[in-house]
Design a protein around this motif. Sequence first.
Motif, short mmCIF file in Angstrom:
data_model
loop_
_atom_site.label_atom_id
_atom_site.label_comp_id
_atom_site.label_asym_id
_atom_site.label_seq_id
_atom_site.Cartn_x
_atom_site.Cartn_y
_atom_site.Cartn_z
N LEU A 28 63.86 48.11 48.99
CA LEU A 28 64.22 46.97 47.87
C LEU A 28 63.34 47.10 46.92
O LEU A 28 62.21 47.72 46.55
CB LEU A 28 63.87 45.53 48.81
CG LEU A 28 64.49 45.06 49.87
CD1 LEU A 28 63.91 43.83 50.25
CD2 LEU A 28 65.83 45.44 49.78
N SER A 29 63.86 46.46 45.79
CA SER A 29 63.04 46.47 44.49
C SER A 29 61.67 45.64 44.51
O SER A 29 61.76 44.69 45.44
CB SER A 29 63.99 45.69 43.18
OG SER A 29 63.97 44.37 43.61
N GLN A 64 62.65 41.60 44.41
CA GLN A 64 63.16 41.23 45.56
C GLN A 64 62.12 41.26 46.89
O GLN A 64 62.00 40.16 47.81
CB GLN A 64 64.43 42.03 46.11
CG GLN A 64 65.33 41.06 46.83
CD GLN A 64 66.78 42.02 46.79
OE1 GLN A 64 67.09 42.79 47.24
NE2 GLN A 64 67.67 41.01 46.22
N ARG A 65 61.36 42.45 47.06
CA ARG A 65 60.52 42.48 48.06
C ARG A 65 59.51 41.17 48.01
O ARG A 65 59.17 40.65 49.09
CB ARG A 65 59.64 43.70 48.25
CG ARG A 65 58.76 44.04 49.48
CD ARG A 65 57.43 44.81 48.57
NE ARG A 65 56.81 44.56 47.61
CZ ARG A 65 55.75 43.55 48.15
NH1 ARG A 65 55.31 43.04 49.07
NH2 ARG A 65 54.73 42.97 46.94
N SER A 82 71.01 37.87 56.10
CA SER A 82 71.70 38.84 55.21
C SER A 82 73.28 38.76 55.63
O SER A 82 73.95 38.30 56.64
CB SER A 82 71.04 40.27 55.65
OG SER A 82 71.40 40.76 57.13
N ILE A 120 63.14 43.73 58.20
CA ILE A 120 62.49 44.50 57.10
C ILE A 120 60.89 44.43 56.90
O ILE A 120 60.33 43.44 57.57
CB ILE A 120 63.02 43.12 55.67
CG1 ILE A 120 62.44 43.76 54.37
CG2 ILE A 120 62.60 41.95 56.28
CD1 ILE A 120 63.12 42.73 53.36
N LEU A 134 71.81 42.60 47.22
CA LEU A 134 70.49 43.52 47.49
C LEU A 134 70.33 44.19 46.31
O LEU A 134 71.24 45.06 45.61
CB LEU A 134 70.96 44.49 48.64
CG LEU A 134 70.91 43.87 50.17
CD1 LEU A 134 71.28 44.84 51.06
CD2 LEU A 134 69.45 43.64 50.30
N ASP A 135 69.15 44.16 45.85
CA ASP A 135 68.68 45.08 44.80
C ASP A 135 67.86 46.24 45.40
O ASP A 135 66.46 45.94 45.63
CB ASP A 135 67.85 44.25 43.90
CG ASP A 135 67.34 45.13 42.54
OD1 ASP A 135 68.03 46.13 42.41
OD2 ASP A 135 66.34 44.37 41.89
N ALA A 136 68.60 47.18 45.84
CA ALA A 136 67.82 48.45 46.67
C ALA A 136 68.61 49.58 46.59
O ALA A 136 69.69 49.74 45.93
CB ALA A 136 68.09 47.83 48.00
#
Length: 429
Positions: free
Chosen positions: A192-193, A196-197, A212, A136, A174-176
Amino acid sequence: LVLAAAPAPCAAAPEVSAAALRLADGVLEVAVSGVTRIDDAALVTVHRDSDSALLFAADTAQSAAVDSGLELVTFTLTEAQRVTAVETVQTTTLSIDAGAGAFFDEDLSEASLAVQGLGITTQADAVSPQILSAAIDLQSGELTLTFDEYVDLTSVAPGYGEIAATTSVPTQALDATLSNGNSLGATAVLQLSETQRSALSFAEAQGEGITSNFAAAFIADHAGNSMVEVSGYSVSATADSTGPQFASASLDLEAGELQIQASEHLLEDFADLSLLQLNFGGDSLNIGSASATWSIATDSLTIVLSEDQRDSIITWSSNGGSAITLTTSEGAMKDAAGNLLQAASDQIISSVTPDSAQPTLTAHEIRLGPSEIHLTFSEYVPTFDGTKFTLHGVVLTSATAVSGFDKSLVISLNTLPLQDTLVEAYLSN
């Protein structure tokens, strides 16, 4: 009489008799009698039977080998060729053409015969893809997943993936969104949103590890095989090392609020107002010089200006002032990773809402001893016009303000014909 040796019988020309393709690893095996050498792989081509369209020529394969003992020629396809074959056999069959001279026999005296439309036996791909790495970039918010084979990016379901940090980010879906959906390869890149990032960026800055989880339904290969499920899979992280930038600012003079928008989420418990300055008409106003209050929500800082600050700007604006700008020194705010806001000078405040609400009288007190009226208003009042006020039927025409011009005014009544024994008064605006 000398006897000459009888000539050896002629060897038969190499002949292609069968072909098979393992779709799991992309190995194409071609049976060729008497073969010892590939002379021209470009003459060997694979076609789909539905329309005879060319899929690829063997000279573009990743590698080729000849086993003369088994009379077998093996071509290892590129991953792209393998995936193309996997997708093709879902709707049609494959065949192989080999032009004359593609192969030679042991003494190179005979070239192979031509063959056309020879059916290829295919062995299905039943092997699930496995994740090889997860990384990431906390500056861009991109999560890159690499697999051991090409994956079908149209099958990605981010909701079947989870991410967490050791302490500050509990396990969450995951918000992606997929950001490389049009590519063909072994990697899936998810954006990622910002929420979240930012949370993961904060965690990484605190020295926390990121892990993860991926359920089988997260992604599949081009044959439809779901991935091998993993849990607690380590994610390598590249830190966010760049400070946020000024994005925009708006000023509401009625509410007395200055809102500053940054390029990313901000650390919610930090702001140094002394590093923020409003500029108007050649003057400057340091926001931290008075009792302004503030709060941060996601990527914006909202400052409730002190009444002094608000009144200064309103007074300037009412006298024909034009553009109001904002100067931010480095460090006025921080992002979640602790990077300082970058400095920016004379940034135009794009939206200024004027003060259009009339002040209201909230309290009054008559003091007969000093012959004064103490007035309290809902906001600063810079002027006093006695002709607009009456006290017990007497217009306060010649009354003067002796102190105030903020929310409270003290009005002298010494010049007015009012009785010292007055105990009640009526005040109207």
